[in-house]
Design a protein around this motif. Structure first.
Motif, PDB file in Angstrom:
ATOM      1  N   ILE A   1       0.840  -1.207   0.000  1.00  0.00           N
ATOM      2  CA  ILE A   1       0.000   0.000   0.000  1.00  0.00           C
ATOM      3  C   ILE A   1       0.873   1.254   0.000  1.00  0.00           C
ATOM      4  N   VAL A   2       1.880   1.271   0.865  1.00  0.00           N
ATOM      5  CA  VAL A   2       2.774   2.436   0.942  1.00  0.00           C
ATOM      6  C   VAL A   2       3.512   2.631  -0.379  1.00  0.00           C
TER       7      VAL A   2
ATOM      8  N   ARG B   1      -1.849  10.473  -5.406  1.00  0.00           N
ATOM      9  CA  ARG B   1      -3.303  10.664  -5.431  1.00  0.00           C
ATOM     10  C   ARG B   1      -4.034   9.535  -4.711  1.00  0.00           C
ATOM     11  N   LYS B   2      -3.449   8.355  -4.732  1.00  0.00           N
ATOM     12  CA  LYS B   2      -4.115   7.184  -4.153  1.00  0.00           C
ATOM     13  C   LYS B   2      -4.122   7.213  -2.631  1.00  0.00           C
ATOM     14  N   PHE B   3      -3.400   8.167  -2.061  1.00  0.00           N
ATOM     15  CA  PHE B   3      -3.445   8.338  -0.606  1.00  0.00           C
ATOM     16  C   PHE B   3      -4.874   8.569  -0.142  1.00  0.00           C
ATOM     17  N   TYR B   4      -5.620   9.334  -0.924  1.00  0.00           N
ATOM     18  CA  TYR B   4      -6.985   9.670  -0.533  1.00  0.00           C
ATOM     19  C   TYR B   4      -7.932   8.476  -0.645  1.00  0.00           C
ATOM     20  N   ASN B   5      -7.516   7.433  -1.356  1.00  0.00           N
ATOM     21  CA  ASN B   5      -8.322   6.212  -1.424  1.00  0.00           C
ATOM     22  C   ASN B   5      -8.144   5.345  -0.183  1.00  0.00           C
ATOM     23  N   VAL B   6      -7.024   5.586   0.525  1.00  0.00           N
ATOM     24  CA  VAL B   6      -6.692   4.703   1.647  1.00  0.00           C
ATOM     25  C   VAL B   6      -6.324   5.498   2.907  1.00  0.00           C
TER      26      VAL B   6
ATOM     27  N   LEU C   1      -5.863  -2.374   0.457  1.00  0.00           N
ATOM     28  CA  LEU C   1      -5.039  -2.631  -0.730  1.00  0.00           C
ATOM     29  C   LEU C   1      -5.906  -2.631  -1.991  1.00  0.00           C
ATOM     30  N   LYS C   2      -7.078  -3.235  -1.908  1.00  0.00           N
ATOM     31  CA  LYS C   2      -7.989  -3.240  -3.055  1.00  0.00           C
ATOM     32  C   LYS C   2      -8.441  -1.822  -3.394  1.00  0.00           C
ATOM     33  N   ASP C   3      -8.664  -1.007  -2.353  1.00  0.00           N
ATOM     34  CA  ASP C   3      -9.047   0.388  -2.581  1.00  0.00           C
ATOM     35  C   ASP C   3      -7.921   1.156  -3.265  1.00  0.00           C
TER      36      ASP C   3
ATOM     37  N   ASP D   1      -6.790   1.322 -10.845  1.00  0.00           N
ATOM     38  CA  ASP D   1      -6.032   0.503 -11.780  1.00  0.00           C
ATOM     39  C   ASP D   1      -6.869  -0.673 -12.281  1.00  0.00           C
ATOM     40  N   ILE D   2      -7.638  -1.262 -11.362  1.00  0.00           N
ATOM     41  CA  ILE D   2      -8.490  -2.389 -11.743  1.00  0.00           C
ATOM     42  C   ILE D   2      -9.568  -1.928 -12.718  1.00  0.00           C
ATOM     43  N   ASP D   3     -10.195  -0.776 -12.408  1.00  0.00           N
ATOM     44  CA  ASP D   3     -11.226  -0.244 -13.304  1.00  0.00           C
ATOM     45  C   ASP D   3     -10.641   0.058 -14.683  1.00  0.00           C
TER      46      ASP D   3
END
Length: 216
Positions: free
Chosen positions: A113-114, A122-127, A180-182, A187-189
């Motif tokens: 995750i880190v 940007r993905k910080f805000y997802n997790v 981790l999925k968040d 990327d998955i989308d």
């Protein structure tokens, strides 16, 4: 006879003394050499700092975040790395095989995750809950768990507390897996969209070939 350690110590000291003497002589004979070395060191440090600044600026531009946001995320990443280091130390101290595997998995996922957030801030805000709550809670619980598990006396209350702590850590491990999925959600989308587009393109291509009667 000198031992190996004494031999290297004596000759290392002699080498350093000789190097210092030669350096002083070189500076005395040619002060410009010394100044040139200082200028080189200064320019190297300056260029390194500028390069680091440009890299950070580029990351901020790509991520679309402000300088203040980037600094805040950097701070949270540093804190997370310290927490992960503590987790790594704790899973080497536990005596239960199941607890060891659990903490090992939690550490591995946390590192991923880190790493993702460092690559794309940007993905910080997802997790955010991972950085603010989930990881710190995992560290606090493992600290208490390792402390209790090492006690020579384990009455029913301690055993019950250890059992509840293991259950809570299991739930936290599941939560961190969701984090981790968040982190990977975008990327998955994106990958799913790419797969769908590729499948449609292949389908249209096959239909065109069938309509033309081509074998290939």
């Amino acid at each position: 006879m000198l031992s190996v350690g004494q031999f290297f110590s004596r000759h290392s000291a002699s080498f350093l003394i000789s190097l210092t003497t030669v350096s002083i002589a070189a500076i005395a004979a040619n002060p410009g050499f010394f100044l040139g070395g200082l200028l080189f060191a200064g320019s190297y440090a300056t260029s390194t700092a500028l390069l680091k600044h440009r890299q950070k600026k580029k990351v901020m531009q790509i991520a679309g975040i402000t300088k203040e946001e980037f600094k805040h995320i950097e701070t949270q990443v540093l804190k997370a790395n310290k927490h992960i280091q503590t987790l790594s130390q704790n899973y080497l101290r536990v005596r239960s095989v199941s607890a060891f595997k659990q903490l090992l998995e939690m550490t591995r996922i946390s590192k991923n995750i880190v790493k993702i957030v460092k690559t794309d801030p940007r993905k910080f805000y997802n997790v955010e809950p991972f950085f603010y709550a989930h990881l710190p809670s995992a560290v606090e619980l493992t600290d208490k768990y390792t402390m209790l598990s090492k006690q020579p006396v384990k009455d029913k209350e301690i055993q019950l507390t250890l059992s509840k702590t293991r259950e809570t850590l299991t739930d936290l491990n599941d939560t961190i897996q969701i984090d981790l999925k968040d982190a990977l959600a975008n990327d998955i989308d994106h990958l799913q969209m790419e797969i769908e587009f590729a499948n449609r393109s292949n389908l249209r291509r096959r239909e065109q070939l069938d309509w033309r009667g081509d074998d290939k």
